[in-house]
Design an enzyme around this catalytic site. Structure first.
Site, short mmCIF file in Angstrom:
data_model
loop_
_atom_site.label_atom_id
_atom_site.label_comp_id
_atom_site.label_asym_id
_atom_site.label_seq_id
_atom_site.Cartn_x
_atom_site.Cartn_y
_atom_site.Cartn_z
N ARG A 42 -58.45 14.07 -59.28
CA ARG A 42 -59.26 13.37 -60.56
C ARG A 42 -59.45 12.06 -60.12
O ARG A 42 -60.37 11.38 -60.65
CB ARG A 42 -58.24 13.59 -61.67
CG ARG A 42 -58.31 14.55 -62.14
CD ARG A 42 -57.61 14.60 -63.65
NE ARG A 42 -57.70 16.24 -64.37
CZ ARG A 42 -57.20 16.66 -65.45
NH1 ARG A 42 -56.25 15.66 -65.67
NH2 ARG A 42 -57.60 17.58 -66.08
N LYS A 203 -55.72 35.32 -74.44
CA LYS A 203 -56.14 35.56 -75.84
C LYS A 203 -57.33 35.51 -76.19
O LYS A 203 -58.29 34.57 -75.83
CB LYS A 203 -55.18 34.51 -76.61
CG LYS A 203 -53.75 34.75 -76.64
CD LYS A 203 -53.23 33.82 -77.40
CE LYS A 203 -51.70 33.96 -77.33
NZ LYS A 203 -51.15 32.86 -78.04
#
Ligand code: ADP
Ligand code: MG
Length: 403
Positions: A42, A203
């Site tokens: 990053r 999910k």
């Protein structure tokens, strides 16, 4: 959508930056172990913006958060290890470190152009996550120009990501943010067809808005990960002991009713008799057809026939968005589905397809396979890229100046 036409650094006339104090909100929320940054990706990703500003003779002020210190100063969340990394990456640049905003303001006038100041973790201020206007104003006083380059935080309206831009103009996107916006908006506004989305992970509940938003735009939606079992359960198929979401069965049913011809489900899967995620252990594995999942079988990956089917679908795709691993990729024995799909994306990218990967775990699967350079774009923002793909407007982007 309004967030796609925001101004970037390149839209500012060059003399705008000369000798100016430029505040850059970066995402230096990096992993740190024993006071050392263990993955500086990053930080490296923010260099194009920083280098450009140094080139243009600006004074560069870097602001970032790290972890969740909850408004309190604590050494374990200090950005000092990031300072060390930054110094290594920019050996010829003078980099100052300041603990407070007061110090920052004072120093912002004192330093020379082509120098950098890094402010200590902005989340040491309680007002940051509350988007406190007083804090935003104080921050705004430390600069003449605001650049947001922190895509990973763009979905949060905090003082340093959104609030500040109400008081400091021009407010523009840095190069990393610009790149994220360009690729991700391509995925939801004018993709080249055939356009395929691959959705996996645990999910349905976490992905339902992404699925719904992409479903109207894609030609095919390939399902993998644990959510496949909820889709099968919705069709009355026995899924053994695989992970399902009981309360999402109806939803899965209605998605299938809406778009049966678009949604592709795995035809086989890899099952185990035991599964211990905490210790990354599986039992004895076997490949079974979807209709033959044993009573005690736990589905942990897509099978070889599915891989063949999905690879074929992907062969001629021109745009692909992928979110969510195909299986439990953290364990080598059940990582194959995810790996092979990643390889297939690398292959079609070479042939000219635009391939975009979003989601924290999906990105780390790509990095683990060292394929990040062979994919068009691996998003640096987990939650932010998901919200972008859901079609939401991200506050850290929409507050920026428009073209
Ligand atoms: P992302 O972070 O890319 O959005 P998610 O967080 O939705 O992805 O899902 C990643 C997780 O899904 C991984 O930890 C992976 O082990 C898990 N997963 C994938 N397939 C299965 C499965 N069949 N059973 C249990 N967990 C699964
Ligand atoms: Mg995740």
């Amino acid at each position: 959508m309004s967030s796609f036409n925001v101004k970037s650094l390149d839209d500012l006339p060059n003399d705008t930056l000369n000798q100016k104090r430029v505040i850059v909100r970066v995402d230096f929320n990096v992993p740190i172990h024993n006071g050392v940054v263990t993955n500086d990706l990053r930080i490296r990703e923010s260099l194009p913006t920083i280098n450009r500003l140094l080139e243009m003779n600006s004074k560069v002020i870097l602001i970032s958060h790290l972890g969740r210190p909850k408004g309190k100063r604590s050494p374990e969340y200090s950005l000092k290890p990031v300072l060390d990394s930054l110094k290594k990456l920019l050996p010829n640049v003078t980099i100052h470190f300041v603990e407070t905003i007061e110090e920052l303001k004072e120093k912002s006038y004192q330093i020379n152009p082509k120098e950098i100041i890094l402010l200590e973790n902005i989340r040491f201020y309680e007002g940051e996550e509350k988007n406190d206007p007083e804090l935003s104003k104080k921050l705004a006083e430390c600069g003449d120009i605001y650049v947001n380059d922190a895509f990973g935080s763009a979905h949060r309206a905090h003082s340093s990501t959104e609030g500040i831009a109400n008081y400091l103009k021009p407010a523009v996107a840095g190069y990393l943010l610009k790149k994220e916006i360009e690729y991700l908006s391509k995925a939801i506004s004018n993709p080249e067809h055939p356009y395929i989305a691959i959705i996996g992970g645990t999910k349905i509940s976490g992905k339902i808005d992404v699925i719904q938003n992409l479903l109207s735009k894609v030609d095919k939606l390939l399902i993998g990960g644990a959510m496949m079992f909820t889709f099968y359960k919705a069709q009355g198929i026995n899924v053994g002991k695989s992970l399902i979401e009981e309360d999402k069965i109806e939803l899965a049913k209605s998605l299938l009713d809406q778009a049966k011809e678009k949604i592709l489900l795995p035809v086989d899967c890899v099952v185990s008799d035991t599964f211990d995620f905490k210790n990354l252990k599986v039992g004895s594995l076997q490949v079974v057809e979807i209709h033959n999942i044993p009573e005690n079988g736990i589905g942990l990956d897509i099978g070889p026939k599915t891989l063949e089917l999905y690879s074929k679908e992907l062969e001629n795709a021109k745009t692909v968005v992928w979110n969510g691993p195909m299986g439990v990729f953290e364990i080598q024995d059940t990582a194959k589905g995810t790996l092979e799909i990643a390889k297939q994306l690398a292959k079609i990218t070479k042939k000219g397809a635009t391939t975009i990967v979003g989601g924290g775990d999906s990105a780390s699967a790509i990095e683990g396979a060292n394929l990040q350079k062979e994919i068009s774009h691996v998003s640096t923002g987990g939650g932010a890229s998901l919200e972008f793909l859901e079609g939401k407007i991200l506050p850290g982007i929409s507050i920026l100046d428009k073209k």
